[in-house]
Design a protein around this motif. Structure first.
Motif, PDB file in Angstrom:
ATOM      1  N   PHE A 177      -9.547  11.427  -8.188  1.00  0.00           N
ATOM      2  CA  PHE A 177      -9.902  12.085  -9.647  1.00  0.00           C
ATOM      3  C   PHE A 177     -10.802  11.073 -10.573  1.00  0.00           C
ATOM      4  CE2 PHE A 177      -5.618  14.075  -9.029  1.00  0.00           C
ATOM      5  CZ  PHE A 177      -5.910  15.212  -8.987  1.00  0.00           C
ATOM      6  N   ALA A 178     -10.659   9.728 -10.419  1.00  0.00           N
ATOM      7  CA  ALA A 178     -11.396   8.768 -10.991  1.00  0.00           C
ATOM      8  C   ALA A 178     -12.862   8.416 -10.283  1.00  0.00           C
ATOM      9  CB  ALA A 178     -10.893   7.597 -11.167  1.00  0.00           C
ATOM     10  N   LYS A 179     -13.043   9.031  -9.277  1.00  0.00           N
ATOM     11  CA  LYS A 179     -14.481   8.991  -8.397  1.00  0.00           C
ATOM     12  C   LYS A 179     -14.846   7.761  -8.348  1.00  0.00           C
ATOM     13  CE  LYS A 179     -15.973  13.625 -10.239  1.00  0.00           C
ATOM     14  NZ  LYS A 179     -17.448  14.215 -10.908  1.00  0.00           N
ATOM     15  N   VAL A 180     -13.653   7.072  -7.756  1.00  0.00           N
ATOM     16  CA  VAL A 180     -13.816   5.341  -7.550  1.00  0.00           C
ATOM     17  C   VAL A 180     -14.594   5.185  -6.077  1.00  0.00           C
ATOM     18  CG1 VAL A 180     -12.631   3.467  -6.830  1.00  0.00           C
ATOM     19  CG2 VAL A 180     -11.664   4.803  -8.592  1.00  0.00           C
ATOM     20  N   HIS A 181     -16.053   4.308  -6.261  1.00  0.00           N
ATOM     21  CA  HIS A 181     -16.398   3.909  -4.899  1.00  0.00           C
ATOM     22  C   HIS A 181     -16.138   2.358  -4.750  1.00  0.00           C
ATOM     23  CE1 HIS A 181     -18.626   7.829  -4.668  1.00  0.00           C
ATOM     24  NE2 HIS A 181     -18.849   7.689  -6.049  1.00  0.00           N
ATOM     25  N   LEU A 182     -15.548   2.125  -3.788  1.00  0.00           N
ATOM     26  CA  LEU A 182     -15.365   0.743  -3.336  1.00  0.00           C
ATOM     27  C   LEU A 182     -16.552  -0.187  -3.151  1.00  0.00           C
ATOM     28  CD1 LEU A 182     -11.858   1.119  -1.577  1.00  0.00           C
ATOM     29  CD2 LEU A 182     -11.843   0.592  -3.881  1.00  0.00           C
ATOM     30  N   PRO A 183     -16.416  -1.400  -3.374  1.00  0.00           N
ATOM     31  CA  PRO A 183     -17.677  -2.182  -2.763  1.00  0.00           C
ATOM     32  C   PRO A 183     -17.404  -2.361  -1.494  1.00  0.00           C
ATOM     33  CG  PRO A 183     -15.878  -3.603  -3.965  1.00  0.00           C
ATOM     34  CD  PRO A 183     -15.585  -1.930  -4.279  1.00  0.00           C
ATOM     35  N   VAL A 184     -18.687  -2.584  -0.744  1.00  0.00           N
ATOM     36  CA  VAL A 184     -18.661  -2.515   0.827  1.00  0.00           C
ATOM     37  C   VAL A 184     -17.705  -3.415   1.391  1.00  0.00           C
ATOM     38  CG1 VAL A 184     -20.147  -3.194   2.735  1.00  0.00           C
ATOM     39  CG2 VAL A 184     -21.129  -1.942   0.713  1.00  0.00           C
ATOM     40  N   PHE A 185     -17.325  -4.761   0.472  1.00  0.00           N
ATOM     41  CA  PHE A 185     -16.493  -5.655   1.579  1.00  0.00           C
ATOM     42  C   PHE A 185     -15.045  -5.130   1.186  1.00  0.00           C
ATOM     43  CE2 PHE A 185     -16.044  -6.913  -3.289  1.00  0.00           C
ATOM     44  CZ  PHE A 185     -14.795  -7.324  -3.076  1.00  0.00           C
ATOM     45  N   LEU A 186     -14.545  -4.188   0.432  1.00  0.00           N
ATOM     46  CA  LEU A 186     -13.273  -3.488   0.393  1.00  0.00           C
ATOM     47  C   LEU A 186     -13.367  -2.297   1.191  1.00  0.00           C
ATOM     48  CD1 LEU A 186     -12.320  -3.726  -3.337  1.00  0.00           C
ATOM     49  CD2 LEU A 186     -11.451  -5.169  -1.195  1.00  0.00           C
ATOM     50  N   ASP A 187     -14.386  -1.375   1.209  1.00  0.00           N
ATOM     51  CA  ASP A 187     -14.462  -0.029   1.954  1.00  0.00           C
ATOM     52  C   ASP A 187     -14.621  -0.338   3.461  1.00  0.00           C
ATOM     53  OD1 ASP A 187     -14.844   2.764   1.575  1.00  0.00           O
ATOM     54  OD2 ASP A 187     -16.815   2.351   2.553  1.00  0.00           O
ATOM     55  N   ASN A 188     -15.350  -1.417   3.911  1.00  0.00           N
ATOM     56  CA  ASN A 188     -15.433  -1.550   5.178  1.00  0.00           C
ATOM     57  C   ASN A 188     -13.875  -1.693   6.012  1.00  0.00           C
ATOM     58  OD1 ASN A 188     -17.982  -1.012   5.535  1.00  0.00           O
ATOM     59  ND2 ASN A 188     -18.989  -3.085   5.438  1.00  0.00           N
ATOM     60  N   PRO A 189     -13.134  -2.785   5.294  1.00  0.00           N
ATOM     61  CA  PRO A 189     -11.762  -3.018   5.866  1.00  0.00           C
ATOM     62  C   PRO A 189     -10.877  -1.788   5.992  1.00  0.00           C
ATOM     63  CG  PRO A 189     -12.417  -4.901   4.556  1.00  0.00           C
ATOM     64  CD  PRO A 189     -13.385  -3.967   4.583  1.00  0.00           C
ATOM     65  N   LEU A 190     -11.047  -0.990   4.756  1.00  0.00           N
ATOM     66  CA  LEU A 190     -10.194   0.142   4.529  1.00  0.00           C
ATOM     67  C   LEU A 190     -10.769   1.195   5.787  1.00  0.00           C
ATOM     68  CD1 LEU A 190      -8.296   1.935   2.868  1.00  0.00           C
ATOM     69  CD2 LEU A 190     -10.304   2.561   1.636  1.00  0.00           C
ATOM     70  N   LYS A 191     -11.985   1.285   5.825  1.00  0.00           N
ATOM     71  CA  LYS A 191     -12.711   2.399   6.995  1.00  0.00           C
ATOM     72  C   LYS A 191     -11.832   1.757   8.421  1.00  0.00           C
ATOM     73  CE  LYS A 191     -16.445   3.818   6.415  1.00  0.00           C
ATOM     74  NZ  LYS A 191     -18.154   3.793   6.232  1.00  0.00           N
ATOM     75  N   SER A 192     -12.062   0.545   8.699  1.00  0.00           N
ATOM     76  CA  SER A 192     -11.849  -0.022   9.918  1.00  0.00           C
ATOM     77  C   SER A 192     -10.298   0.132  10.399  1.00  0.00           C
ATOM     78  CB  SER A 192     -12.079  -1.383  10.001  1.00  0.00           C
ATOM     79  OG  SER A 192     -13.456  -1.592   9.922  1.00  0.00           O
ATOM     80  N   PHE A 193      -9.579  -0.194   9.171  1.00  0.00           N
ATOM     81  CA  PHE A 193      -7.836   0.148   9.295  1.00  0.00           C
ATOM     82  C   PHE A 193      -7.556   1.481   9.609  1.00  0.00           C
ATOM     83  CE2 PHE A 193      -7.300  -4.170   6.968  1.00  0.00           C
ATOM     84  CZ  PHE A 193      -6.857  -4.797   7.987  1.00  0.00           C
ATOM     85  N   SER A 194      -8.375   2.296   8.774  1.00  0.00           N
ATOM     86  CA  SER A 194      -8.139   3.677   8.983  1.00  0.00           C
ATOM     87  C   SER A 194      -8.513   4.220  10.252  1.00  0.00           C
ATOM     88  CB  SER A 194      -8.979   4.528   7.833  1.00  0.00           C
ATOM     89  OG  SER A 194      -8.885   5.819   7.911  1.00  0.00           O
ATOM     90  N   THR A 195      -9.334   3.968  10.893  1.00  0.00           N
ATOM     91  CA  THR A 195      -9.743   4.315  12.155  1.00  0.00           C
ATOM     92  C   THR A 195      -8.978   3.946  13.229  1.00  0.00           C
ATOM     93  OG1 THR A 195     -11.390   2.773  12.238  1.00  0.00           O
ATOM     94  CG2 THR A 195     -12.309   4.819  11.504  1.00  0.00           C
ATOM     95  N   SER A 196      -8.428   2.786  13.049  1.00  0.00           N
ATOM     96  CA  SER A 196      -7.347   2.226  14.107  1.00  0.00           C
ATOM     97  C   SER A 196      -6.050   3.113  14.240  1.00  0.00           C
ATOM     98  CB  SER A 196      -7.082   0.701  13.827  1.00  0.00           C
ATOM     99  OG  SER A 196      -8.454   0.042  13.607  1.00  0.00           O
ATOM    100  N   SER A 197      -5.646   3.850  13.084  1.00  0.00           N
ATOM    101  CA  SER A 197      -4.372   4.169  13.169  1.00  0.00           C
ATOM    102  C   SER A 197      -3.889   5.284  13.970  1.00  0.00           C
ATOM    103  CB  SER A 197      -4.296   5.161  11.497  1.00  0.00           C
ATOM    104  OG  SER A 197      -5.033   6.232  11.593  1.00  0.00           O
ATOM    105  N   THR A 198      -4.867   5.967  14.369  1.00  0.00           N
ATOM    106  CA  THR A 198      -4.384   6.787  15.549  1.00  0.00           C
ATOM    107  C   THR A 198      -4.090   6.268  16.910  1.00  0.00           C
ATOM    108  OG1 THR A 198      -5.935   8.733  14.834  1.00  0.00           O
ATOM    109  CG2 THR A 198      -5.412   8.893  17.113  1.00  0.00           C
ATOM    110  N   ALA A 199      -5.116   5.321  17.298  1.00  0.00           N
ATOM    111  CA  ALA A 199      -4.596   4.269  18.686  1.00  0.00           C
ATOM    112  C   ALA A 199      -3.580   3.626  18.743  1.00  0.00           C
ATOM    113  CB  ALA A 199      -6.178   3.485  18.854  1.00  0.00           C
ATOM    114  N   LEU A 200      -3.148   2.877  17.403  1.00  0.00           N
ATOM    115  CA  LEU A 200      -2.070   2.033  17.227  1.00  0.00           C
ATOM    116  C   LEU A 200      -0.894   3.162  17.386  1.00  0.00           C
ATOM    117  CD1 LEU A 200      -1.489  -0.802  17.507  1.00  0.00           C
ATOM    118  CD2 LEU A 200      -3.721  -0.236  17.021  1.00  0.00           C
ATOM    119  N   SER A 201      -0.904   4.117  16.640  1.00  0.00           N
ATOM    120  CA  SER A 201       0.195   5.205  16.552  1.00  0.00           C
ATOM    121  C   SER A 201       0.694   5.676  17.831  1.00  0.00           C
ATOM    122  CB  SER A 201      -0.074   6.296  15.780  1.00  0.00           C
ATOM    123  OG  SER A 201      -0.337   5.930  14.229  1.00  0.00           O
TER     124      SER A 201
END
Length: 303
Positions: A177-201
């Motif tokens: 709703f706030a249209k937040v765009h995270l800085p790269v140093f926060l967005d990259n870890p978020l994206k990396s953890f996100s893509t790892s969820s399927t494999a670890l699950s």
């Protein structure tokens, strides 16, 4: 999604599950290691996955679909609670508790997100996160009450609001709703953890399967529950969505998440509150094994 892509997806997930099973059998992943991996998925990877799914361009159609998804999910919870009270009256009391809880609370909260994302993309994951809100509430209220007395309202509210996946939904909604765009140093870890969820699950699912004696899995009651959980309930949801002409993506996510196997919390609560833990394990593992076949079938029908 073409049949070949569905087969590739299921084989990929199957190999991840087998990897977890082998690692557990070889004791590369110990019992405490399995618990640590489960906590990692629940407290870090799935929340990151959920938050990332909300970081999209917001419009009124998405908000409308959120509302529709919530209504469908609430309907499913009421339907499952009702069916759980009438379908197992002839079963032994300890088994009845397991079956009632397993009907209301599936493994959608753990297995559903990666499946929804794999089959329907990021929007599928987004709607799955909304779909799971009512189930998480029921899981810690009526679900627990199946085995014991309901927690008081203060305890219930605390359990729901502090669940990492619910917190992630709130954060994701705020970002969207706030249209937040995270800085790269926060967005990259978020994206990396996100893509790892399927494999670890999937690996965690494999470690659960490794502890089971497959010779004890099959009996008529377990088969009855599995058919209901994986085929009958999602079929009812699909028919209702078709009657009311619900958006195809919303319908697909609702049906596929309803078609998830028994949740692992079924066994945990059965053991804690003197239910039939062995029977609960049979329901969890057998329905999970059958879902390896049923989920691709539903995915093909819904795409």
């Amino acid at each position: 999604m073409a049949i070949k892509e569905l087969i590739d997806l299921q084989l990929t997930m199957f190999l991840m599950v087998i990897t977890g099973l082998i690692l557990k059998k070889l004791n590369v992943i110990s019992q405490s290691g399995k618990e640590s991996l489960t906590n990692l998925v629940i407290y870090v990877l799935l929340p990151c996955n959920i938050i990332k799914s909300f970081m999209i361009t917001f419009d009124k159609n998405i908000l409308m679909n959120f509302g529709v998804m919530l209504v469908i999910s609430i309907f499913i919870q009421f339907m499952c609670s009702f069916l759980g009270k009438i379908l197992y009256v002839k079963c032994e009391p300890e088994q009845r508790k397991v079956l009632q809880y397993g009907t209301v609370c599936s493994n959608a909260g753990f297995l559903g997100n990666p499946i929804a994302e794999s089959v329907f993309g990021m929007m599928g994951l987004l709607y799955a996160s909304i779909f799971l809100i009512p189930q998480r509430i029921v899981m810690w209220s009526a679900g627990v009450a199946t085995f014991t007395e309901s927690p008081d309202s203060k305890t219930l509210i605390k359990r729901v609001l502090t669940h990492p996946c619910i917190v992630a939904v709130f954060i994701g909604l705020l970002f969207m709703f706030a249209k937040v765009h995270l800085p790269v140093f926060l967005d990259n870890p978020l994206k990396s953890f996100s893509t790892s969820s399927t494999a670890l699950s999937m690996v965690v699912i494999g470690t659960i399967l490794a502890d089971v004696d497959f010779k004890t899995l099959f009996n008529k009651t377990v088969l009855y529950y599995t058919v209901l959980r994986l085929f009958v309930l999602p079929l009812i949801v699909w028919i209702v969505c078709m009657i009311f002409k619900i958006n195809s993506l919303v319908t697909g996510v609702a049906v596929i998440l309803t078609a998830m196997p028994a949740g692992t919390t079924t066994g945990i609560l059965a053991a804690k509150y003197d239910g039939d833990y062995l029977f609960a394990s049979q329901c969890i593992i057998f329905s999970t094994l059958v879902s390896v076949v049923s989920i691709p079938i539903w995915s093909f029908l819904l795409k």
